[in-house]
Design a protein around this motif. Structure first.
Motif, PDB file in Angstrom:
ATOM      1  N   ASN A 129       0.811  -1.218   0.000  1.00 59.35           N
ATOM      2  CA  ASN A 129       0.000   0.000   0.000  1.00 59.35           C
ATOM      3  C   ASN A 129       0.841   1.263   0.000  1.00 59.35           C
ATOM      4  N   PHE A 130       2.124   1.125   0.354  1.00 60.41           N
ATOM      5  CA  PHE A 130       2.955   2.319   0.373  1.00 60.41           C
ATOM      6  C   PHE A 130       3.211   2.839  -1.034  1.00 60.41           C
ATOM      7  N   LEU A 131       2.899   2.029  -2.043  1.00 66.98           N
ATOM      8  CA  LEU A 131       2.904   2.526  -3.422  1.00 66.98           C
ATOM      9  C   LEU A 131       1.542   3.161  -3.688  1.00 66.98           C
ATOM     10  N   SER A 132       1.509   4.455  -3.872  1.00 66.76           N
ATOM     11  CA  SER A 132       0.215   5.096  -4.099  1.00 66.76           C
ATOM     12  C   SER A 132      -0.253   4.841  -5.535  1.00 66.76           C
ATOM     13  N   PRO A 134      -1.260   6.981  -7.831  1.00 65.66           N
ATOM     14  CA  PRO A 134      -0.607   7.837  -8.833  1.00 65.66           C
ATOM     15  C   PRO A 134       0.807   7.356  -9.169  1.00 65.66           C
ATOM     16  N   ASP A 398      -1.299  14.886  -5.880  1.00 64.24           N
ATOM     17  CA  ASP A 398      -1.275  13.637  -6.624  1.00 64.24           C
ATOM     18  C   ASP A 398      -0.691  13.850  -8.017  1.00 64.24           C
ATOM     19  N   SER A 425       5.425  10.712  -2.846  1.00 61.28           N
ATOM     20  CA  SER A 425       4.061  10.647  -2.313  1.00 61.28           C
ATOM     21  C   SER A 425       4.070  10.625  -0.789  1.00 61.28           C
ATOM     22  N   VAL A 426       5.091   9.994  -0.186  1.00 58.40           N
ATOM     23  CA  VAL A 426       5.175  10.030   1.279  1.00 58.40           C
ATOM     24  C   VAL A 426       5.431  11.462   1.764  1.00 58.40           C
ATOM     25  N   LEU A 427       6.376  12.152   1.114  1.00 61.73           N
ATOM     26  CA  LEU A 427       6.679  13.522   1.540  1.00 61.73           C
ATOM     27  C   LEU A 427       5.469  14.434   1.371  1.00 61.73           C
ATOM     28  N   HIS A 429       2.373  13.564   1.477  1.00 67.87           N
ATOM     29  CA  HIS A 429       1.405  13.247   2.535  1.00 67.87           C
ATOM     30  C   HIS A 429       1.830  13.900   3.848  1.00 67.87           C
ATOM     31  N   LEU A 430       3.127  13.774   4.185  1.00 72.22           N
ATOM     32  CA  LEU A 430       3.604  14.375   5.430  1.00 72.22           C
ATOM     33  C   LEU A 430       3.403  15.894   5.377  1.00 72.22           C
ATOM     34  N   TYR A 431       3.687  16.462   4.216  1.00 71.07           N
ATOM     35  CA  TYR A 431       3.526  17.919   4.095  1.00 71.07           C
ATOM     36  C   TYR A 431       2.070  18.318   4.331  1.00 71.07           C
ATOM     37  N   LYS A 432       1.154  17.548   3.706  1.00 69.56           N
ATOM     38  CA  LYS A 432      -0.260  17.900   3.855  1.00 69.56           C
ATOM     39  C   LYS A 432      -0.692  17.823   5.322  1.00 69.56           C
ATOM     40  N   VAL A 476       5.056  15.194  12.771  1.00 66.83           N
ATOM     41  CA  VAL A 476       5.140  16.146  11.661  1.00 66.83           C
ATOM     42  C   VAL A 476       4.363  17.431  11.948  1.00 66.83           C
TER      43      VAL A 476
END
Lengths: 578, 578
Positions: A129-132, A134, A398, A425-427, A429-432, A476
């Protein structure tokens, strides 16, 4: 034996196998076999391996998946993207065409199988699942473009190198003087024919009154027709002597027993690519299997799928194959052709075994350009540039993930591309979540409800600030809240109390706890009280395991209305007295 | 000119500077200067640089920070952790003791300064939040242990190497035959004395009736006393000839004008360490500055802090220093001693400049063992193994992050340690949110409220499944929900409708959107309706930008009660008729 059946799904469907299922499975197997013969040869070419490797990779793996896998319709074997990844990984440790190259491909399948089995045993399927989406979409699209480009050299009859788009294109341009025009004619005609078959043959046949099942088989046999026509042409006109590159001698044999290379150097060099191949293959396979299972209200078990695919890859490693996974196109064909159980896969494997023993001499004069045409037509359906437009419309974050993945995969190669995609995509997400929505709320007059002061007419008290935090608190965003409270409190000198309304906080990690402690100490230094309200049970349980609640320079209120009454009462009373 | 003042905070406090602030700042500066002289020499030794580099690194940087920084009390200069990081980074590109080593240290300061300035200009201060508190705590603790261990060789008078705990210890054991016993005596006595001063001197002096301010100055001067006593001893007894290693000749000069090395190779090799040093230095500095500012109800601006620290490091790069940041101990001393404005820093810089010119010959006979003792006593206060116990009690995930960071920093070095720590905490966060809490809810009889069916007596309908999702939906948990719905729906054949209650969903990213679309298609294939209820405004706006709502095989209800009424009405009516 439910637990044994869990690990050997064949015990489940095998017990109820009957004649009707048998005939349906057999028909599906015939169609899939016809489709797979040219496809297996072609994908082996793409992986840089001798053509028979593609057929071998479709025999033992299919049977092993039938025993251990949970999907009724998934067809396992070499697929385009995994073949590209194999070429990229193995190309880094061995020269194409050498024995070392084939052994490294076996090792890659072995490592990939081992990794999948491990993930399955430890039930780590969720890691995929860590592969999004997009990232996967961008990666598949870029891979399709890379694969199609990599086949251009076969269509042109030139020798070119490279694993990235700029490398491939510049290498083709360098060798443009070697173009073999007969090869070009064969390649272009074959490509055009296959596109036509894919788009128009079935409707045309149906229009001519051909029964749907036959129309379907004929359409799937399109590549076989191209193979036969071009092979006969090359043989009849002696075009191999004119420089048209052909498949040549393919051993007539059942899959051989092979041994993957197990030197520590080789294992070390292929470990990371093997993990990447496993995860990407698993994601592709599971999404196909889930889609097909849902159509019949069946379920697949992602962790058992890991075991099925792991066994299939181990099988490939010991029978002259290379990394395999559940393929999209072949599984859909298998399903549409009526396959009811994995037995269809076993029959397909038998069909391919017959082909490996009996039919391989027939492909001696098969031009590589035809196989390249098969690949190009197959992979261009993977290219979906609309994903850029769709994600742009839906969410910029995305879109950035898709665009970065496509761009980096094309220019820096598949491994860097997919790794950067995941990191992006991880970064993002963390940013959001690093800037959670925090609303300052006030009391809706005449009610016990509290709403955002910027959007509603609400009562407030200059000595009381209530902040509703709309996100779980973790490292975060911990400091964000710290800064925000600090800023808000230094703005107004009249502030005596701050209430944090925790109705939407599902988690407070240790970083956030320390931030809350820091806020508490700072507010205490300023003579301002810090209170909490509407803390969820599990969060409160966790907070109680620390000293935070004991040290709190204020109270924990069950409801925000309680907090409002307790902290404004004195003034409210004073106001009322005026 | 509010905007100019934003970027030059000195214009802010400088306008109102008066005699009272002046005298307070001056007293603080005297105390800090006395404390900094031995500390600067010691940290330079730790960084592998000549002692004067520590003093130079405390002059220009302090002045530049005073101009650009926003904290009133932060004292900038060499600190233990950054000195260790410098030794580790520069040791990889140059041999200690060579001119190249000092130049590489300047380059590191230059790169670090440039990176901090860039982060400040682009207002990227929030990036520091990606370092979780457990990772920082683990890293600081492990660094303290590493630093103390690295100083053992000076206490023993042996030459030893290594950047990790096993390397250091085995190297010391190898050189154990070289132990100089006079050095050991000096080192052990100095360490014991400094521990005693730190723990007991102030209470003892206060007990003797010494005024608090003087007691404070005398306590801070403890290291100076150790320096004087051991220097005089070594000089008087001629111990340097007995093998006691001494500081030796230190140039008597103001900070020189220096030029960092700017070759692409050097810049490339030091870029990653520079980024690491910048972020760790920034995090340490900002947390100190925030704590001190809060005590006076002041604010610091993290993005402007980046500019202040960036300027300080650029200053260090051109005046013979090495990377600097705001130090914890010195800033607290500065604050406690009554510093009111950054002018205290400027006075400290002047005091150190005088020391650099006038006092350096006095430290010729200063034994390295004394400096090592100063460092050991200072850094052991950083070691906080209780963090392991605290995080264990609070949350296993945070404990794993701390333990991994400590273990990897000690055994594999500072850079790998902190990088793995960050990776661990990000992965643990993703893991935690990958399995969101999803409750199946039913109607509380006689109300319009819906509660978890496992915890409350509620009405349900076998044909209707309502799932309340307690987390934002994004790629890591998208497939989880997909599987969960699939599992739930294949369990019961009577299910006609599924409602997803989105009251706690703050975000649906593109991956989650595609998962919802897949769920919708699968349920449609099964003849089951998919509905949403209580979707928040921003989430609905986003969903409307896709085709999801149009394609939905069901409806979007404003409230869950509406959904319940619409989807159970027919049966409710039928039941009523019975």
């Amino acid at each position: 034996m439910p637990s044994l059946r869990k690990y050997l799904p064949i015990l489940d469907w095998g017990r109820t196998y009957n004649r009707s299922a048998f005939s349906n499975d057999l028909i599906a197997a015939v169609i899939v076999t016809i489709m797979l013969i040219p496809q297996s040869l072609a994908y082996a070419l793409l992986a840089g391996l001798p053509p028979e490797a593609g057929i071998y990779a479709s025999i033992a793996p299919i049977i092993l998946y039938a025993i251990f896998g949970t999907s009724r319709a998934l067809a396992v074997g070499p697929v385009a993207v995994v073949s590209l990844l194999t070429a990229s990984a193995v190309g880094q440790v061995a020269q194409q065409g050498t024995a070392g190259y084939a052994v490294a491909a076996l090792t890659l399948a072995f490592l990939s199988g081992g990794f999948l089995l491990l993930m399955g045993v430890f039930r780590l399927g969720f890691l995929a699942n860590f592969l999004s989406h997009p990232v996967i979409a961008g990666f598949i699209t870029a891979s399709g473009i890379l694969i199609a480009t990599s086949q251009l050299k076969h269509i042109l009859g030139v020798s070119a190198q490279g694993h990235t788009l700029p490398e491939m294109l510049s290498s083709i341009l360098e060798h443009l003087n070697e173009v073999n025009w007969i090869t070009v004619v064969i390649g272009v005609l074959a490509t055009a024919f296959l596109f036509w078959v894919r788009k128009n043959l079935k409707p045309t046949l149906l229009g001519l009154g051909v029964p749907p099942l036959l129309a379907d088989i004929l359409t799937k046999a399109g590549p076989v027709a191209a193979v036969v026509a071009t092979t006969v042409t090359v043989w009849g006109f002696g075009l191999a002597d004119q420089g048209v590159k052909i498949v040549g001698a393919v051993p007539q044999s059942l899959p051989p027993l092979t041994m993957p290379g197990l030197s520590p150097d080789l294992l070390g060099a292929l470990l990371v690519p093997a993990i990447l191949i496993s995860i990407i293959g698993f994601v592709e396979s599971v999404s196909v299997a889930q889609t097909l299972a849902a159509k019949k209200r069946q379920r697949i078990d992602p962790d058992q799928e890991l075991i099925g695919l792991g066994a299939a890859n181990i099988g490939a490693a010991f029978t002259g194959g290379y990394p395999v996974t559940g393929g999209f196109a072949r599984s859909v064909v298998n399903f549409d052709a009526g396959a009811e159980t994995p037995a269809a896969g076993i029959f397909t494997a038998l069909g391919l075994a017959v082909a490996a023993v009996a039919l391989t001499p027939l492909v001696y004069y098969l031009p590589n350009a035809t196989l390249a045409a098969t690949i190009i037509v197959a992979v261009l359906s993977l290219v979906d540039l609309l994903i850029l437009q769709k994600t742009w419309a839906y969410s910029r974050a995305d879109f950035i993930a898709v665009a970065a993945t496509i761009l980096l995969t094309l220019t820096l190669g598949v491994e860097i591309g997919v790794a950067s995609g995941v990191a992006t995509s991880v970064l993002l997400h963390l940013y959001k979540t690093s800037r959670p929505h925090v609303a300052e709320v006030g009391l809706v007059p005449g009610s016990q409800h509290f709403r955002n002061i910027d959007r509603h007419e609400v009562e407030t008290d200059p000595a009381l600030v209530t902040l509703r935090v709309d996100e779980s608190l973790y490292f975060v965003n911990a400091r964000f809240l710290e800064d925000l409270i600090q800023r808000r409190v230094t703005e107004g000198c009249a502030i005596r109390n701050v209430v944090l309304m925790f109705s939407a906080v599902n988690e407070v990690d240790y970083s956030a706890l320390e931030s809350l402690e820091a806020v508490n100490h700072r507010l205490k230094d300023m003579g301002v009280g810090l209170h909490l309200s509407e803390v969820k049970g599990p969060v409160m349980d966790k907070l109680k395991r620390s000293h935070f609640v004991d040290d709190l320079n204020g109270r924990v209120f069950l409801s925000q209305f309680d907090a409002w009454q307790a902290l404004t009462k004195p003034e409210a009373a004073a106001n009322a007295a005026e």
